[in-house]
Motif scaffolding. Sequence first.
Motif, PDB file in Angstrom:
ATOM      1  N   ILE A  21      -1.295  19.052  -0.503  1.00 32.57           N
ATOM      2  CA  ILE A  21      -2.128  18.617   0.623  1.00 32.57           C
ATOM      3  C   ILE A  21      -3.606  18.757   0.274  1.00 32.57           C
ATOM      4  N   LEU A  22      -3.984  19.931  -0.236  1.00 31.78           N
ATOM      5  CA  LEU A  22      -5.394  20.172  -0.561  1.00 31.78           C
ATOM      6  C   LEU A  22      -5.891  19.250  -1.672  1.00 31.78           C
ATOM      7  N   ALA A  23      -5.065  19.013  -2.681  1.00 33.67           N
ATOM      8  CA  ALA A  23      -5.457  18.113  -3.766  1.00 33.67           C
ATOM      9  C   ALA A  23      -5.676  16.696  -3.238  1.00 33.67           C
ATOM     10  N   ASN A  24      -4.827  16.261  -2.335  1.00 36.79           N
ATOM     11  CA  ASN A  24      -4.969  14.908  -1.803  1.00 36.79           C
ATOM     12  C   ASN A  24      -6.145  14.786  -0.835  1.00 36.79           C
ATOM     13  N   ILE A  25      -6.450  15.842  -0.103  1.00 33.72           N
ATOM     14  CA  ILE A  25      -7.665  15.844   0.721  1.00 33.72           C
ATOM     15  C   ILE A  25      -8.888  15.758  -0.196  1.00 33.72           C
ATOM     16  N   GLY A  26      -8.879  16.537  -1.276  1.00 33.04           N
ATOM     17  CA  GLY A  26      -9.967  16.469  -2.253  1.00 33.04           C
ATOM     18  C   GLY A  26     -10.094  15.084  -2.866  1.00 33.04           C
ATOM     19  N   ALA A  27      -8.959  14.439  -3.127  1.00 35.30           N
ATOM     20  CA  ALA A  27      -8.973  13.087  -3.697  1.00 35.30           C
ATOM     21  C   ALA A  27      -9.600  12.091  -2.718  1.00 35.30           C
ATOM     22  N   ILE A  28      -9.275  12.225  -1.447  1.00 37.26           N
ATOM     23  CA  ILE A  28      -9.840  11.320  -0.440  1.00 37.26           C
ATOM     24  C   ILE A  28     -11.347  11.534  -0.329  1.00 37.26           C
ATOM     25  N   ILE A  29     -11.757  12.789  -0.276  1.00 33.89           N
ATOM     26  CA  ILE A  29     -13.190  13.088  -0.195  1.00 33.89           C
ATOM     27  C   ILE A  29     -13.911  12.559  -1.431  1.00 33.89           C
ATOM     28  N   SER A  30     -13.314  12.740  -2.599  1.00 33.68           N
ATOM     29  CA  SER A  30     -13.922  12.240  -3.835  1.00 33.68           C
ATOM     30  C   SER A  30     -13.994  10.713  -3.835  1.00 33.68           C
ATOM     31  N   ALA A  31     -12.941  10.053  -3.372  1.00 37.64           N
ATOM     32  CA  ALA A  31     -12.939   8.587  -3.332  1.00 37.64           C
ATOM     33  C   ALA A  31     -13.994   8.068  -2.361  1.00 37.64           C
TER      34      ALA A  31
END
Length: 126
Positions: A21-31
Amino acid sequence: MGLTLFYRYYRYSGLATLISILANIGAIISALTAAYMFLAAENRVMGIIVGIITAALALFLFIYVGRKLTDRLAAKWTEKNIRTKPGIAYEYCHDHPEEYERVAGLNPKFASKYRMDENGKIVKKK
């Protein structure tokens, strides 16, 4: 199914699910940051450089951390949780009754609390 397209759910490893979950939240923020840098940065050259870096970070977080790494961690932590936590061992055996003997041998606390009945179901000992 729902949000599991966004993250991976690991039934026997809550920590691996949290990391996903945290990795994918980070991915969205990065994108989103990458998109902003490409479209709205004051300095075009710097915006493109930072945009490429954050886009690469988004891909890394989504593909490697959110998928591949958490799959490996979940496999490792699932086995540990089955050996150490009677509740997780019960859930696992409920889903995989053919594994009862192996799990009972690995987790003595589980074996002392649960047994397999004549119908092949895992039940609490009386």
